[in-house]
Design an enzyme around this catalytic site. Structure first.
Site, PDB file in Angstrom:
ATOM      1  N   GLU A 296       9.826  -3.095  -1.182  1.00  0.00           N
ATOM      2  CA  GLU A 296       8.479  -3.004  -0.592  1.00  0.00           C
ATOM      3  C   GLU A 296       8.557  -3.011   0.937  1.00  0.00           C
ATOM      4  O   GLU A 296       7.841  -2.273   1.610  1.00  0.00           O
ATOM      5  CB  GLU A 296       7.599  -4.163  -1.072  1.00  0.00           C
ATOM      6  CG  GLU A 296       7.187  -4.069  -2.523  1.00  0.00           C
ATOM      7  CD  GLU A 296       6.362  -2.815  -2.850  1.00  0.00           C
ATOM      8  OE1 GLU A 296       5.427  -2.498  -2.101  1.00  0.00           O
ATOM      9  OE2 GLU A 296       6.674  -2.168  -3.863  1.00  0.00           O
ATOM     10  N   TRP A 299       9.123   0.318   2.147  1.00  0.00           N
ATOM     11  CA  TRP A 299       7.972   1.228   2.282  1.00  0.00           C
ATOM     12  C   TRP A 299       7.483   1.282   3.727  1.00  0.00           C
ATOM     13  O   TRP A 299       7.018   2.304   4.210  1.00  0.00           O
ATOM     14  CB  TRP A 299       6.794   0.760   1.396  1.00  0.00           C
ATOM     15  CG  TRP A 299       6.826   1.295   0.007  1.00  0.00           C
ATOM     16  CD1 TRP A 299       7.258   0.628  -1.106  1.00  0.00           C
ATOM     17  CD2 TRP A 299       6.395   2.598  -0.444  1.00  0.00           C
ATOM     18  NE1 TRP A 299       7.117   1.449  -2.213  1.00  0.00           N
ATOM     19  CE2 TRP A 299       6.591   2.653  -1.835  1.00  0.00           C
ATOM     20  CE3 TRP A 299       5.867   3.718   0.193  1.00  0.00           C
ATOM     21  CZ2 TRP A 299       6.275   3.776  -2.600  1.00  0.00           C
ATOM     22  CZ3 TRP A 299       5.553   4.842  -0.569  1.00  0.00           C
ATOM     23  CH2 TRP A 299       5.757   4.858  -1.946  1.00  0.00           C
ATOM     24  N   TRP A 328     -16.223  16.629   1.529  1.00  0.00           N
ATOM     25  CA  TRP A 328     -16.518  15.192   1.388  1.00  0.00           C
ATOM     26  C   TRP A 328     -18.023  14.951   1.401  1.00  0.00           C
ATOM     27  O   TRP A 328     -18.787  15.728   1.991  1.00  0.00           O
ATOM     28  CB  TRP A 328     -15.865  14.397   2.526  1.00  0.00           C
ATOM     29  CG  TRP A 328     -14.376  14.543   2.613  1.00  0.00           C
ATOM     30  CD1 TRP A 328     -13.670  15.186   3.580  1.00  0.00           C
ATOM     31  CD2 TRP A 328     -13.410  14.052   1.671  1.00  0.00           C
ATOM     32  NE1 TRP A 328     -12.323  15.125   3.324  1.00  0.00           N
ATOM     33  CE2 TRP A 328     -12.129  14.426   2.150  1.00  0.00           C
ATOM     34  CE3 TRP A 328     -13.487  13.323   0.489  1.00  0.00           C
ATOM     35  CZ2 TRP A 328     -10.947  14.106   1.496  1.00  0.00           C
ATOM     36  CZ3 TRP A 328     -12.311  12.995  -0.182  1.00  0.00           C
ATOM     37  CH2 TRP A 328     -11.055  13.391   0.318  1.00  0.00           C
ATOM     38  N   ASN A 363      -2.614  -5.903  -1.855  1.00  0.00           N
ATOM     39  CA  ASN A 363      -2.197  -4.500  -1.945  1.00  0.00           C
ATOM     40  C   ASN A 363      -2.821  -3.764  -3.129  1.00  0.00           C
ATOM     41  O   ASN A 363      -3.285  -2.633  -2.998  1.00  0.00           O
ATOM     42  CB  ASN A 363      -0.668  -4.415  -2.024  1.00  0.00           C
ATOM     43  CG  ASN A 363      -0.192  -2.981  -2.095  1.00  0.00           C
ATOM     44  OD1 ASN A 363      -0.481  -2.187  -1.209  1.00  0.00           O
ATOM     45  ND2 ASN A 363       0.505  -2.634  -3.164  1.00  0.00           N
ATOM     46  N   TRP A 381     -11.609   9.980   3.330  1.00  0.00           N
ATOM     47  CA  TRP A 381     -10.674   8.847   3.382  1.00  0.00           C
ATOM     48  C   TRP A 381     -10.487   8.326   4.808  1.00  0.00           C
ATOM     49  O   TRP A 381     -10.178   7.164   5.031  1.00  0.00           O
ATOM     50  CB  TRP A 381      -9.317   9.260   2.788  1.00  0.00           C
ATOM     51  CG  TRP A 381      -8.712  10.462   3.470  1.00  0.00           C
ATOM     52  CD1 TRP A 381      -9.040  11.769   3.233  1.00  0.00           C
ATOM     53  CD2 TRP A 381      -7.740  10.479   4.517  1.00  0.00           C
ATOM     54  NE1 TRP A 381      -8.320  12.600   4.062  1.00  0.00           N
ATOM     55  CE2 TRP A 381      -7.512  11.838   4.862  1.00  0.00           C
ATOM     56  CE3 TRP A 381      -7.028   9.485   5.190  1.00  0.00           C
ATOM     57  CZ2 TRP A 381      -6.611  12.222   5.851  1.00  0.00           C
ATOM     58  CZ3 TRP A 381      -6.132   9.862   6.178  1.00  0.00           C
ATOM     59  CH2 TRP A 381      -5.931  11.216   6.505  1.00  0.00           C
ATOM     60  N   TRP A 404      -3.564   5.092   2.700  1.00  0.00           N
ATOM     61  CA  TRP A 404      -4.755   5.913   2.452  1.00  0.00           C
ATOM     62  C   TRP A 404      -4.358   7.299   1.957  1.00  0.00           C
ATOM     63  O   TRP A 404      -4.988   7.850   1.065  1.00  0.00           O
ATOM     64  CB  TRP A 404      -5.638   5.991   3.707  1.00  0.00           C
ATOM     65  CG  TRP A 404      -6.529   4.789   3.782  1.00  0.00           C
ATOM     66  CD1 TRP A 404      -6.273   3.624   4.446  1.00  0.00           C
ATOM     67  CD2 TRP A 404      -7.782   4.590   3.099  1.00  0.00           C
ATOM     68  NE1 TRP A 404      -7.285   2.720   4.225  1.00  0.00           N
ATOM     69  CE2 TRP A 404      -8.232   3.291   3.408  1.00  0.00           C
ATOM     70  CE3 TRP A 404      -8.558   5.378   2.257  1.00  0.00           C
ATOM     71  CZ2 TRP A 404      -9.420   2.773   2.906  1.00  0.00           C
ATOM     72  CZ3 TRP A 404      -9.753   4.871   1.761  1.00  0.00           C
ATOM     73  CH2 TRP A 404     -10.177   3.580   2.082  1.00  0.00           C
TER      74      TRP A 404
END
Ligand code: FAD
Length: 494
Positions: A296, A299, A328, A363, A381, A404
């Site tokens: 993790e 990441w 959107w 998370n 977003w 995102w």
């Protein structure tokens, strides 16, 4: 003469590469080391730094200043209103302090990279050196390439390569020493710098008294707090991490993101400390909790590498250009309900209220609310990305943009667009007894474990209404169909 270290998002003495190099340089030349930090209100604006994040940085600077002073090293802090003025001001300060050498750790956002490349050049023209070094990632960007020589845009092969690269060069996990003590004369010579105060937060980034009390006890600042948190996590929680990390009601993750984002701890120290507790030296073996936790932390490296290789993601563009044409919705009422945790979807509302109250969100919930905003509400977003930055204490451009992009299916290695989280199923799976929901949505306190995930759909509408909890603002099934169509059409036109 003197040597300068310029702190940015590396607010620590321990295991700080540029600081260690600056200290060595100063020792070699037998001159003092000066540290500085530039507060730029315009930078805070440009980076959408949340008030709670600014407060955390300023509190950390107080601590850092004290820690450095114990080594007779001054930490000079100056406010420079406009970010454009920073390079010139640094040059002036170097002249004033008779410094020929400046050190800093590299930041990978496109503006910072560009500014620092220019500074290297401009300072050289003035007879000064500026060493900007890799530090924030365990593996510096640019080191990992696929067999065909391309940059990885998919996490799993990237991760295998990240692990192999570290195994082949274990020096990457060697930690840097904290700086040497300055010559005693530094105190007198730089008295003004020792005496300067840490400024107040700019007026638009101030916390109320109540918020200060709340956040200060929740998020102790400084590198000692970071190290304590890491050690406690490794002692008590890391073994169970892979089982517990997806349960928002559990305190099963490290909560180190605020420290990694401000640099009060390094990712190298995190990986090294975790690895040293494992029975194997392999990063991808041994204890499952340790292995998964390290993957993790990786990441974070991954998303920073992405910034460097595809800098246009810093410019409000999706990694996948074909996703630029999605139509959107700009429904302000829906957006407001999402921000305030009043969507009528308990897991989404609980998560947004956690963010608004703690400056932090689990998370799993970040993925749920991001998917809900971009797919169920079909809201751009980027509005959610921005809201997160404006409220998170751990706001970090690369990880936030990456998260995102993943959830809205527009980023590197994303969730495929047709995989749309069902908030109800997510809620039942990851908060089966509604512990997290009850904590953050107290109106639903008295609902049973079945009702709580969907009060109006499970016969508890009257109770929910009486408690003032809103009805769902949309119907998930309809939204799902709408999102699939919008994404399909957008891609076709993209
Ligand atoms: P742990 O589970 O203990 O993980 C340890 C560390 O690994 C974290 O502190 C973090 O530095 C890193 N990490 C873990 N997961 C990820 C991930 N998916 N991506 C990148 N790094 C990761 N993280 C931020 O630090 N800042 C952000 O602004 C941010 N925004 C996000 C937005 C969205 C939509 C999503 C889905 C994720 C985001 N994340 C962000 C990643 C992740 O949610 C947080 O890092 C994590 O929740 C922090 O909690 P922790 O420190 O207890 O993590």
């Amino acid at each position: 003469d003197s040597v300068i270290h310029w702190f940015k998002t590396d607010l620590r003495c321990n295991d700080n590469r540029a600081l260690a190099l600056a200290s060595e340089k100063a020792k070699e030349a037998a001159v003092p080391l000066i540290c500085m930090y530039i507060v730029s209100p315009q930078d805070f604006e440009a980076h959408l730094a949340s008030p709670v994040r600014v407060d955390f940085i300023l509190r950390t600077l107080e601590i850092l200043k004290r820690d450095l002073a114990k080594l007779d090293i001054p930490l000079y802090i100056e406010t420079v209103e406009r970010r454009k003025q920073i390079p010139d001001r640094i040059l002036e300060l170097m002249e004033q302090w008779g410094s020929r050498h400046l050190f800093a750790n590299m930041e990978y956002e496109v503006d910072e990279l560009r500014r620092e490349a220019n500074m290297v050049h401009d300072l050289a023209e003035n007879g000064k050196s500026f060493e900007v070094v890799h530090d924030t990632c365990v593996v510096p960007p640019g080191q990992l390439q696929s067999g065909s020589g391309n940059q990885y845009a998919v996490y799993s092969p990237w991760y295998r390569s990240w692990v192999a690269h570290i195994h082949a060069d274990l020096d990457l996990l060697e930690l840097f020493d904290s700086p040497n003590k300055n010559p005693g004369t530094a105190r007198k010579r730089f008295k003004d710098l020792f005496d300067c105060a840490v400024p107040e937060a700019p007026s638009n980034k101030q916390l109320t008294k109540e918020e200060k009390r709340r956040f200060h006890s929740m998020w102790p600042a400084g590198e000692n707090a970071a190290k304590e948190r890491l050690d406690k996590f490794c002692e008590e929680k890391i073994g169970g991490y892979s089982d517990n990390r997806n349960i928002p009601a559990e305190d099963g993750t490290s909560s180190l993101s605020v420290h990694l984002a401000s640099g009060t701890i390094s990712s190298r120290t995190c990986v090294r400390t975790a690895r040293d507790r494992n029975k194997t030296k392999k990063l991808d073996g041994g204890n499952e909790g340790i292995r998964v936790w390290i993957s993790e932390v990786a990441w974070r490296d991954f998303y920073k590498h992405v910034l460097v290789h595809w800098p246009y993601v810093c410019m409000n563009k999706p990694y996948k250009p074909e996703y630029s044409n999605i139509a959107w919705s700009y429904n302000e009422e829906h957006f407001k309900a999402w921000c305030e945790g009043r969507t009528g979807f308990p897991i989404v509302d609980a998560a947004m209220r956690q963010l608004n109250h703690n400056g932090y969100m689990h998370n799993r919930c970040r993925m749920i609310v991001a998917s809900f905003l971009s797919k169920d509400l079909l809201i751009d977003w980027r509005k959610g990305e921005r809201y997160f930055m404006e409220h998170l204490i751990d706001g970090d451009f690369a990880s936030n943009n990456g998260g995102w992009g993943f959830s809205a299916s527009v980023g590197v290695d994303p969730q495929p667009y047709f995989r749309i989280f069902n908030p109800l199923l997510q809620s039942e799976k990851f908060d089966p007894e509604g512990v997290y929901i009850r904590k953050w949505v107290p109106e639903l306190q008295d609902l049973d474990n079945k009702e709580i995930h969907d009060p109006y759909g499970r016969g508890a509408g009257a109770k929910a209404k009486k408690a003032g909890y809103p009805k769902p603002i949309v119907n998930h099934k309809d939204c799902r169909d709408r999102a699939l169509n919008a994404y399909k059409e957008g891609i076709a036109n993209g």
